[in-house]
Design a protein around this motif. Structure first.
Motif, mmCIF file in Angstrom:
data_model
loop_
_atom_site.group_PDB
_atom_site.id
_atom_site.type_symbol
_atom_site.label_atom_id
_atom_site.label_comp_id
_atom_site.label_asym_id
_atom_site.label_seq_id
_atom_site.Cartn_x
_atom_site.Cartn_y
_atom_site.Cartn_z
ATOM 1 N N MET A 335 48.228 24.461 23.871
ATOM 2 C CA MET A 335 48.613 25.795 24.309
ATOM 3 C C MET A 335 47.827 26.210 25.549
ATOM 4 O O MET A 335 48.362 26.836 26.472
ATOM 5 N N ILE A 336 46.564 25.849 25.596
ATOM 6 C CA ILE A 336 45.740 26.178 26.769
ATOM 7 C C ILE A 336 46.283 25.470 28.011
ATOM 8 O O ILE A 336 46.261 26.021 29.117
ATOM 9 N N LEU A 337 46.796 24.259 27.825
ATOM 10 C CA LEU A 337 47.356 23.509 28.944
ATOM 11 C C LEU A 337 48.579 24.193 29.543
ATOM 12 O O LEU A 337 48.956 23.908 30.681
ATOM 13 N N ARG A 338 49.185 25.093 28.805
ATOM 14 C CA ARG A 338 50.386 25.776 29.295
ATOM 15 C C ARG A 338 50.064 27.059 30.065
ATOM 16 O O ARG A 338 50.968 27.720 30.562
ATOM 17 N N VAL A 339 48.818 27.391 30.150
ATOM 18 C CA VAL A 339 48.425 28.607 30.855
ATOM 19 C C VAL A 339 48.359 28.343 32.356
ATOM 20 O O VAL A 339 47.642 27.453 32.798
ATOM 21 N N GLY A 341 47.100 28.347 35.999
ATOM 22 C CA GLY A 341 45.736 28.475 36.510
ATOM 23 C C GLY A 341 44.719 27.645 35.769
ATOM 24 O O GLY A 341 43.535 27.626 36.141
ATOM 25 N N ILE A 342 45.147 26.960 34.704
ATOM 26 C CA ILE A 342 44.237 26.087 33.959
ATOM 27 C C ILE A 342 44.755 24.661 34.047
ATOM 28 O O ILE A 342 45.853 24.360 33.577
ATOM 29 N N GLY A 343 43.965 23.789 34.655
ATOM 30 C CA GLY A 343 44.347 22.399 34.796
ATOM 31 C C GLY A 343 43.903 21.561 33.622
ATOM 32 O O GLY A 343 43.265 22.056 32.680
ATOM 33 N N LEU A 344 44.215 20.285 33.688
ATOM 34 C CA LEU A 344 43.933 19.365 32.578
ATOM 35 C C LEU A 344 42.435 19.283 32.282
ATOM 36 O O LEU A 344 42.004 19.431 31.131
ATOM 37 N N LEU A 345 41.619 19.064 33.302
ATOM 38 C CA LEU A 345 40.177 18.928 33.092
ATOM 39 C C LEU A 345 39.568 20.252 32.637
ATOM 40 O O LEU A 345 38.695 20.273 31.761
ATOM 41 N N SER A 346 40.040 21.362 33.221
ATOM 42 C CA SER A 346 39.514 22.673 32.819
ATOM 43 C C SER A 346 39.827 22.969 31.359
ATOM 44 O O SER A 346 38.983 23.507 30.629
ATOM 45 N N ALA A 347 41.027 22.627 30.914
ATOM 46 C CA ALA A 347 41.407 22.851 29.515
ATOM 47 C C ALA A 347 40.508 22.055 28.575
ATOM 48 O O ALA A 347 40.060 22.561 27.537
ATOM 49 N N GLN A 348 40.232 20.817 28.943
ATOM 50 C CA GLN A 348 39.359 19.983 28.111
ATOM 51 C C GLN A 348 37.938 20.540 28.072
ATOM 52 O O GLN A 348 37.275 20.529 27.027
ATOM 53 N N LYS A 349 37.473 21.061 29.206
ATOM 54 C CA LYS A 349 36.128 21.647 29.256
ATOM 55 C C LYS A 349 36.050 22.909 28.409
ATOM 56 O O LYS A 349 35.034 23.176 27.765
#
Length: 418
Positions: A335-339, A341-349
């Motif tokens: 779900m965070i990945l669908r926001v 302004g949030i990229g793949l690495l940022s979501a994982q962090k």
């Protein structure tokens, strides 16, 4: 060697190769050994690698002679252009000489069709074989597979090339029949199926025998031309999704049609495909491969075309405001990945960092979240930047205005440097 003649050939055949975009060296792991030449590197043709390094590769056609008369191709047999052809040894010599001068890190070699598929493919394979076996060249090699070539030649090509690719040309079979009636879609699918089987088999062999020879270690890719026929973005992406799922492709490349030939079947010469459409297709492709989006979430019957004003993830979010806001401290990774302004690495962090403390805006900024976009769609451990009670259309207008303002500011800053 007649230097002037080689230079003339290079000018002709490098220019003809510029329309082929389906090349990338990422994924190969060929190492230099026995004091050979080069290492396969991540990236290709004045592209940037994941670590920001710019790399290059010799990108040419073996010949621009062709037996086919595809409406969209500058090398079509009925086009009145200057023709040329390299010998196998000339391509080998060029590659080695350019590499030794540090001009390139590898070779991307495609070709028009000389006489038939096997005749042409055999020469492409000989180039790669000579580089590997006679010159101990360990740089990146990408060969364009010729539809209709024998499995024996395809198998040999995979032993020497890092990546192989078969161009689908058009997104749909109907489009191919319209603009390239002499070509058969099945001739393109058969080698892709063969390569998939061989790559999987080689991976199993490598598990059992460490010294088993590599087979196309960077996998296979393909290219489709967008805008030469009337397919929607939905049709283009559905086609790409089909080949990703059924042929284990590493990449599908989207090439906006360049109007260089007059033909009643083609768009007018003054109607080039907007570069932004090509860019949006790549963004949508990225969402499909890394962000967990299905094609029909990005484009569908109600929205068959990608929004050229905003990127596909933001477009999806605006159409699905009912799922927002997302609590950044509780939502799962998908779900965070669908926001926006949030990229793949940022979501994982984010998922990793929130194990130790609740995250607020300052933490999200440090992680790399684009607050100017994300603030419309998330809640966190602060209300400072949150924007609520806005329609999707309001959000679109605000973000577009913010992006335009930032562009103008950056442009002015650059001008002030002079």
């Amino acid at each position: 060697m007649n230097v002037d003649r080689i230079t003339e050939k290079l000018n002709i055949l490098a220019d003809a190769a510029k329309y082929d975009v389906s090349c990338a060296s990422s994924g190969s792991d060929r190492k230099n050994k026995d004091k050979g030449l080069g290492n396969a590197s991540n990236g290709i043709c004045h592209s940037y690698t994941e670590d920001g390094r710019c790399v290059s590769l010799l990108k040419i056609l073996l010949t621009n002679h062709c037996i086919f008369d595809c409406a969209y191709c500058v090398s079509r047999k009925n086009n009145d252009i200057k023709r040329a052809a390299f010998t196998v040894q000339e391509v080998v010599d060029l590659t080695i000489n350019f590499y030794r001068r540090n001009y390139i890190e590898g070779l991307f070699l495609s070709s028009g069709i000389f006489k038939d598929a096997d005749y042409t493919m055999e020469r492409l394979v000989r180039v790669a074989k000579k580089l590997r076996t006679e010159h101990n060249f360990n740089g990146y090699i990408h060969l364009k597979s010729i539809p209709g070539a024998s499995e024996e030649l395809m198998r040999e090509a995979g032993l020497y090339a890092d990546r192989l690719s078969v161009n689908l040309e058009m997104p749909t079979e109907a489009g191919l029949k319209l603009l390239a009636p002499d070509k058969n879609r099945q001739d393109m699918i058969d080698p892709m199926q063969f390569l998939k089987k061989e790559i999987i088999q080689n991976a199993e062999e490598k598990k059992l025998f460490k010294k088993a020879p590599m087979f196309a270690p960077a996998g296979q890719s393909t290219q489709v031309i967008v805008g030469a026929t009337s397919e929607s973005d939905e049709q283009v992406l559905q086609s790409a999704n089909y080949f990703y799922k059924n042929f284990n492709l590493k990449r599908v490349y989207y090439s906006g049609y360049v109007p260089v030939l007059a033909d009643q079947r083609l768009p007018a010469l003054n109607t080039a495909v907007p570069l932004v459409r090509e860019n949006r297709l790549y963004q949508a492709d990225w969402l499909m491969r890394f962000y967990g989006f299905q094609v029909n979430e990005i484009v569908n019957n109600q929205n068959p075309l990608l929004d050229l004003d905003i990127d596909p993830k933001l477009s999806w979010a605006i159409r699905n405001m009912q799922v927002f806001p997302v609590d950044i401290n509780k939502a799962d990774l998908l779900m965070i990945l669908r926001v926006p302004g949030i990229g793949l690495l940022s979501a994982q962090k984010i998922v990793a960092a929130r194990k130790f403390a609740r995250l607020g805006w300052e933490q999200l900024k440090k992680i790399g979240v684009a607050i100017n976009r994300a603030r419309y769609f998330i809640t966190c451990n602060s209300n400072e930047f949150e924007k609520r009670d806005l329609t999707g259309q309001n959000i679109k207008q605000f973000i577009m205005a913010s992006s335009q303002s930032k562009y103008i500011k950056n442009t002015q800053t650059q001008l002030n440097l002079f």
